[in-house]
Every structure is written in C-alpha cells, then in structure tokens.
Write a protein that holds these residues in place. Structure first.
Motif, PDB file in Angstrom:
ATOM      1  N   ALA A 187       0.835  -1.207   0.000  1.00 52.17           N
ATOM      2  CA  ALA A 187       0.000   0.000   0.000  1.00 52.17           C
ATOM      3  C   ALA A 187       0.869   1.256   0.000  1.00 52.17           C
ATOM      4  O   ALA A 187       1.965   1.261   0.559  1.00 52.17           O
ATOM      5  CB  ALA A 187      -0.901  -0.010   1.229  1.00 52.17           C
ATOM      6  N   ASP A 188       0.358   2.306  -0.634  1.00 53.58           N
ATOM      7  CA  ASP A 188       1.081   3.579  -0.650  1.00 53.58           C
ATOM      8  C   ASP A 188       0.732   4.347   0.626  1.00 53.58           C
ATOM      9  O   ASP A 188      -0.206   5.140   0.657  1.00 53.58           O
ATOM     10  CB  ASP A 188       0.678   4.375  -1.895  1.00 53.58           C
ATOM     11  N   VAL A 189       1.500   4.081   1.674  1.00 47.41           N
ATOM     12  CA  VAL A 189       1.172   4.643   2.986  1.00 47.41           C
ATOM     13  C   VAL A 189       1.950   5.917   3.296  1.00 47.41           C
ATOM     14  O   VAL A 189       1.716   6.549   4.329  1.00 47.41           O
ATOM     15  CB  VAL A 189       1.440   3.613   4.113  1.00 47.41           C
ATOM     16  N   ALA A 190       2.871   6.295   2.403  1.00 46.46           N
ATOM     17  CA  ALA A 190       3.758   7.424   2.710  1.00 46.46           C
ATOM     18  C   ALA A 190       2.951   8.680   3.020  1.00 46.46           C
ATOM     19  O   ALA A 190       2.088   9.091   2.239  1.00 46.46           O
ATOM     20  CB  ALA A 190       4.712   7.669   1.547  1.00 46.46           C
ATOM     21  N   ALA A 227       7.987   2.229   5.345  1.00 47.87           N
ATOM     22  CA  ALA A 227       7.372   2.629   4.074  1.00 47.87           C
ATOM     23  C   ALA A 227       6.857   4.069   4.125  1.00 47.87           C
ATOM     24  O   ALA A 227       6.238   4.541   3.169  1.00 47.87           O
ATOM     25  CB  ALA A 227       6.237   1.672   3.729  1.00 47.87           C
ATOM     26  N   GLY A 228       7.092   4.741   5.238  1.00 43.86           N
ATOM     27  CA  GLY A 228       6.802   6.176   5.300  1.00 43.86           C
ATOM     28  C   GLY A 228       5.477   6.570   5.924  1.00 43.86           C
ATOM     29  O   GLY A 228       5.070   7.734   5.830  1.00 43.86           O
ATOM     30  N   ALA A 229       4.800   5.622   6.599  1.00 43.14           N
ATOM     31  CA  ALA A 229       3.504   5.956   7.201  1.00 43.14           C
ATOM     32  C   ALA A 229       3.670   7.060   8.248  1.00 43.14           C
ATOM     33  O   ALA A 229       4.597   7.030   9.052  1.00 43.14           O
ATOM     34  CB  ALA A 229       2.886   4.720   7.846  1.00 43.14           C
ATOM     35  N   GLU A 230       2.774   8.030   8.222  1.00 44.54           N
ATOM     36  CA  GLU A 230       2.779   9.105   9.221  1.00 44.54           C
ATOM     37  C   GLU A 230       2.142   8.607  10.518  1.00 44.54           C
ATOM     38  O   GLU A 230       2.564   8.974  11.610  1.00 44.54           O
ATOM     39  CB  GLU A 230       1.983  10.301   8.665  1.00 44.54           C
ATOM     40  N   ALA A 231       1.126   7.760  10.368  1.00 39.07           N
ATOM     41  CA  ALA A 231       0.459   7.186  11.542  1.00 39.07           C
ATOM     42  C   ALA A 231       0.152   5.724  11.255  1.00 39.07           C
ATOM     43  O   ALA A 231      -0.113   5.355  10.105  1.00 39.07           O
ATOM     44  CB  ALA A 231      -0.834   7.943  11.845  1.00 39.07           C
ATOM     45  N   VAL A 232       0.231   4.887  12.289  1.00 38.89           N
ATOM     46  CA  VAL A 232      -0.120   3.470  12.162  1.00 38.89           C
ATOM     47  C   VAL A 232      -1.163   3.168  13.230  1.00 38.89           C
ATOM     48  O   VAL A 232      -0.895   3.294  14.421  1.00 38.89           O
ATOM     49  CB  VAL A 232       1.103   2.553  12.348  1.00 38.89           C
ATOM     50  N   ILE A 233      -2.363   2.813  12.784  1.00 38.15           N
ATOM     51  CA  ILE A 233      -3.455   2.567  13.723  1.00 38.15           C
ATOM     52  C   ILE A 233      -4.033   1.178  13.470  1.00 38.15           C
ATOM     53  O   ILE A 233      -4.513   0.882  12.368  1.00 38.15           O
ATOM     54  CB  ILE A 233      -4.557   3.646  13.585  1.00 38.15           C
ATOM     55  N   PHE A 234      -3.928   0.317  14.481  1.00 35.79           N
ATOM     56  CA  PHE A 234      -4.452  -1.041  14.349  1.00 35.79           C
ATOM     57  C   PHE A 234      -5.943  -1.060  14.646  1.00 35.79           C
ATOM     58  O   PHE A 234      -6.439  -0.296  15.469  1.00 35.79           O
ATOM     59  CB  PHE A 234      -3.722  -1.993  15.304  1.00 35.79           C
ATOM     60  N   ILE A 235      -6.639  -1.955  13.955  1.00 36.41           N
ATOM     61  CA  ILE A 235      -8.060  -2.173  14.216  1.00 36.41           C
ATOM     62  C   ILE A 235      -8.195  -3.515  14.927  1.00 36.41           C
ATOM     63  O   ILE A 235      -7.757  -4.540  14.402  1.00 36.41           O
ATOM     64  CB  ILE A 235      -8.872  -2.201  12.902  1.00 36.41           C
ATOM     65  N   GLY A 236      -8.766  -3.492  16.120  1.00 39.69           N
ATOM     66  CA  GLY A 236      -8.965  -4.738  16.877  1.00 39.69           C
ATOM     67  C   GLY A 236     -10.154  -5.480  16.321  1.00 39.69           C
ATOM     68  O   GLY A 236     -11.252  -5.389  16.844  1.00 39.69           O
ATOM     69  N   ASP A 237      -9.923  -6.226  15.235  1.00 42.31           N
ATOM     70  CA  ASP A 237     -11.037  -6.805  14.477  1.00 42.31           C
ATOM     71  C   ASP A 237     -11.451  -8.180  14.970  1.00 42.31           C
ATOM     72  O   ASP A 237     -12.585  -8.582  14.786  1.00 42.31           O
ATOM     73  CB  ASP A 237     -10.677  -6.883  12.985  1.00 42.31           C
ATOM     74  N   GLY A 238     -10.548  -8.910  15.608  1.00 45.63           N
ATOM     75  CA  GLY A 238     -10.876 -10.285  16.008  1.00 45.63           C
ATOM     76  C   GLY A 238     -11.428 -10.351  17.420  1.00 45.63           C
ATOM     77  O   GLY A 238     -11.436  -9.362  18.152  1.00 45.63           O
TER      78      GLY A 238
END
Ligand SMILES: [Zn+2]
Length: 494
Positions: A140-143, A173-184
């Motif tokens: 993914a283009d996350v930059a 890969a340049g992400a400004e923010a990384v936010i996990f989704i608690g999906d399980g």
C-alpha cells in the motif's frame, strides 16, 4: 526418563571426581542468591523501581566481594541505559469525508504520539488490510498517510503476527500514523492493554511513527460506514495476496498529547583482569530484570518474582564470578548483568551500542538465562549451534565435566529470545549453553505455566540441580576460553 538421567548422573559424576576440579557449585549456593533476588522485597526487579536499586546493588556487592573490579565505561559498576515509556495523555480527533464531519458514537480509540505534542490536519486514511504482504513487504502507498491495519487479518505472515513487526514495516514505508483495528475476538482489549501498559523502550533503537494507536472494530465500522464505504467489502478485498490497500476518502484531524517518561536503568559490569594484555576477553552475561508488579490490584499475589527467569541466571553468574576470580587467567573475563531484557533485550542492545570493551576483543560471549529447569545430569544444548566456530570446543569441555551433548539444533528456536542475540548482531560469537534448553518438553512445561506469572517463585520444588551442573560447566568454559595456551584466538592475533 528420570531413571535414565539418574544413571547418567552417577557414572559421569564418578568420572568428574577423578579429575582436578574447582569446588563444585551447589544447589544451596544458588538457592541463597535466588532467595534474595526473587524475594518480595525486590518487587519483581522491574527497571526503574526500588527493586532495581536493590538488585543492581546486590550484584555489584557480590561481585566486589568475589574480587571482581568494576568495569563499566566510566570505571564504576553501572552503565546507564536510557529508557523511555509512553502513556496516553489526551486526544482530540475528527474524521471528515467529502467535506462532511463523520459522526462516530464509539470512543474506543487510543492515540499515542512519538513526541509530547502531536497535531495534524487533513491526514488521509488508507486501509491496508494486514498491512503487509506474505513476504513482509508493504504494497500500500502509505507514505505521509495514516495506515489502518487489521490486527487479526487471516493473511498476516507467521513471523509478523506481532503488531510490532508490521508497524515497523509500515513506518519504513513512510507511514505518518499506524493505527491497528482490533477486528478479532478479544483483540481490542488486548491491543488496548498493550498500548496502555507503558511499554519500556530503548530510545536509541526505537522505530516509531509520529502517531500510533488502535481502534476497536466498532469504531472502525462506524467510521467507515459513515464515510459511505462497505466494511465487509474492504475486509474481503484485503484477503487477496496482492492487496495494495484502498484510500478511504477520509481525512483526519488529530491533536494528541502523550505522557513521556524517561529514566536511566543500569547494566552492571565487572571484570577479572587477565594477565596477558591484548589477548581478548571472555564475556558472561545474564539479565537481572523481570516484570515487577504484574497482577492487578486485589490479586492474591501481585509480584512476578522471576525466580527461574532470571534470578537463577544471576545466581549462576555470581557463582561463576566467585569461582573464576580465585585464579589468574590470561584473558580478561567480563561479567555483564543486563537490564530490560524482558522489554526486548534492551540492556544487551545498549551494551552492544556502547560496550565497556571493544566488541572485537570478545572471544566468546556466554549468556545465562532461565537456567533452573532441568535436573542434574541433563544433556547440554547449545543455543547458537552452527553460528560460531565453537560447537566442537564447547562440546569437548562439556564432556570433560561429565555431560552428554544434545546435538540437534532444536534449541536454536530460542536464539532471538535471549540477550546474546544483541551481541551476535554486532558479530560477537554468542552462545547460550546448558541443560535447560536441552529438554524442550520440560522447558515448554515451564513456558506454559509459571513463566512470566506470579508463580515463578522459589519453592522447595524449584529444580536447581541442572543449574548447579551448568554453573560448573560455565566455570570450565570460562577457564578454557580465558586460557591463551588452550584456546588460541585468531581475533586476538595469536
Ligand atoms: Zn522473561
């Protein structure tokens, strides 16, 4: 099984008695150290606590009494290890799609910044599915964007199940923010617990995005639905092996404050000076830290005392030091008791960054961790087998002390989970040798029960026989590798 061990023990100990040996380390010797280090007074030896102060003082005092000299970088006993913890402060946020502010009823989102203050407007959100492809790369283009990542996606590569590995790939890969989704099932509470636990990090090695966090599935679904997107479709798309993410058409405004707590912990460093200058050094290491107060208020026992993990290793280190300091050796013999192993080998990495001696002078490093597992007469396993030129030498020394060899590489499964790994990354020949990782069934029994819980305590049942054997083995290894005639090091130019 036990009978076989017993028979092995009798025959080999009879052999050992015939050779000239230093006084053997006894189970009582080890128990005396563990009784103190794993007592409630030491509060589970968490870095930055009163328990740390007591622990590092105890170790330095033991080593001084044995005749070691302080050998930290400033000539004292303690090398400062600068650690950092981050906790949730305050967070304001707004999400906008097509110029319209999204109404999200849920408040299940946690945001933690790299710095105390973080503010950004109009940050585009991109849904990345698992975050990485099967090969660990980011498609993914996350930059410059906020990457939303499914914590429990089915197609997460096995070695990247932990959020940390995927987070670091996205940051690279340049992400400004990384936010996990608690999906399980149950993943939001565990993500929440993880983020709010103020994990300890070594600032110099941290890889962090300017903003990190997590949201519940409820929050994510509400936000994505309000933006006119289909959550189920997104999740279905994300199963494709070549999934490259989808921009959500959502922009975020964030204003986040973060509690940042910096403190110095300590590695304890001592040495027995060798008589042959420039002939290199043997290094023994083991981590002194454990998990501290680990159970919630109201629990019957709140302290993780870490008797096996790793008061037992420090006990063995103390006995090795006492025994080896009684004689002169050619090479220097260093002892390093590391901090914050439990947070990711941090003390060991700090030592590797600012070592008390040039790393290329270290002939061999031997780590001692979780050593009170196996009974007397256990086989000797080598963690790091095949990674140094020393397997045959270590085996020969072990056989001389009456031990049989576990020749499989099964114990290498633990190679990245112990402090020696941090030194190995810098090219230091680093092994962990002993009985506790020779019988992996026994080890798994510990890992599946008392390990990292309040029940890792010293009791009458704590098995110290194998640890006493291993202490003797390490003394023999120390004498061998510190002897410039017995072991000629190419490193030291001999
Ligand atoms: Zn541990």
């Amino acid at each position: 099984m036990r009978l076989a061990h017993f028979a092995v023990f009798v025959s080999f100990s009879a052999m050992a008695a015939g050779s000239v040996q230093a006084k053997a380390v006894s189970e009582a010797d080890l128990r005396a150290h563990i009784e103190i280090l794993a007592s409630d007074a030491f509060e589970g030896r968490k870095p930055g606590t009163e328990g740390e102060a007591k622990t590092v003082q105890y170790i330095a005092q033991q080593w001084a009494t044995s005749g070691l000299k302080p050998a930290a970088t400033d000539g004292g006993w303690f090398d400062a290890v600068p650690l950092i913890q981050r906790g949730q402060g305050s967070a304001e946020y707004a999400f906008t799609a097509k110029g319209r502010k999204l109404r999200i009823v849920s408040e299940e989102i946690i945001l933690i910044g790299k710095q105390v203050d973080y503010a950004r407007n109009d940050l585009p959100l991109i849904f990345t599915g698992a975050g990485v492809k099967a090969d660990g790369s980011v498609a993914a283009d996350v930059a410059g964007k906020a990457a939303l990542v499914l914590f429990d996606a089915e197609n997460v590569p096995n070695n990247m199940k932990s959020p940390r590995a995927r987070r670091e790939a996205l940051i690279a890969a340049g992400a400004e923010a990384v936010i996990f989704i608690g999906d399980g099932q149950g993943s939001w509470p565990s993500l929440r617990r993880l983020l709010l636990s103020r994990p300890i990090a070594l600032e110099s090695r941290e890889k962090r995005a300017p903003l990190e966090g997590a949201m519940s599935a409820e929050f994510a679904v509400a936000m994505i639905t309000a933006a006119g997107q289909d959550w189920d479709k997104l999740r279905a798309h994300a199963k494709a092996s070549d999934y490259a993410g989808e921009p959500l058409g959502i922009d975020a405004d964030f204003k986040v404050t973060t509690d940042i707590y910096r403190f110095n912990s300590s590695n304890v460093v001592g040495k027995i000076a060798g008589r042959k200058k420039g002939s290199g050094a043997v290094l023994f290491m083991g981590h002194w830290d454990h998990l501290g107060i680990c159970a919630p208020e109201g629990a019957p026992d709140r302290i993780c005392n870490g008797a096996v993990d790793n008061a037992s290793g420090i006990a063995v280190l103390n006995e090795i030091a006492e025994s080896l300091a009684k004689k002169k050796h050619d090479r220097d013999i260093y002892f390093v008791a590391t901090t914050a192993e439990e947070s990711g080998l941090l003390g060991a990495y700090a030592f590797a960054e600012k070592p008390a001696l040039p790393l290329d002078q270290i002939v061999i490093s031997l780590n001692v961790d979780t050593i009170a597992i196996a009974p007397r007469g256990s086989k000797v396993a080598i963690i790091g087998r095949g990674t140094t030129p020393y397997d045959a030498t270590v085996e020969a020394v072990a056989k001389k002390t009456g031990r049989a060899i576990e020749s499989s590489t099964d114990a290498n499964a633990f190679i990245q989970r112990q402090d020696g790994w941090a030194l190995a990354q810098k090219g230091v020949p680093a092994l962990m040798v002993g009985g506790s990782f020779a019988d992996l069934e026994l080890m798994q029994k510990f890992l599946g029960s008392d390990y990292h819980g309040p029940d890792d305590e010293l009791t009458d049942k704590t098995e110290l026989g194998g640890a006493a054997d291993d202490a003797d083995l390490h003394i023999a290894l120390g004498r061998y590798f510190a002897d410039a005639r017995k072991y000629k090091s190419k490193k030291a130019g001999e």
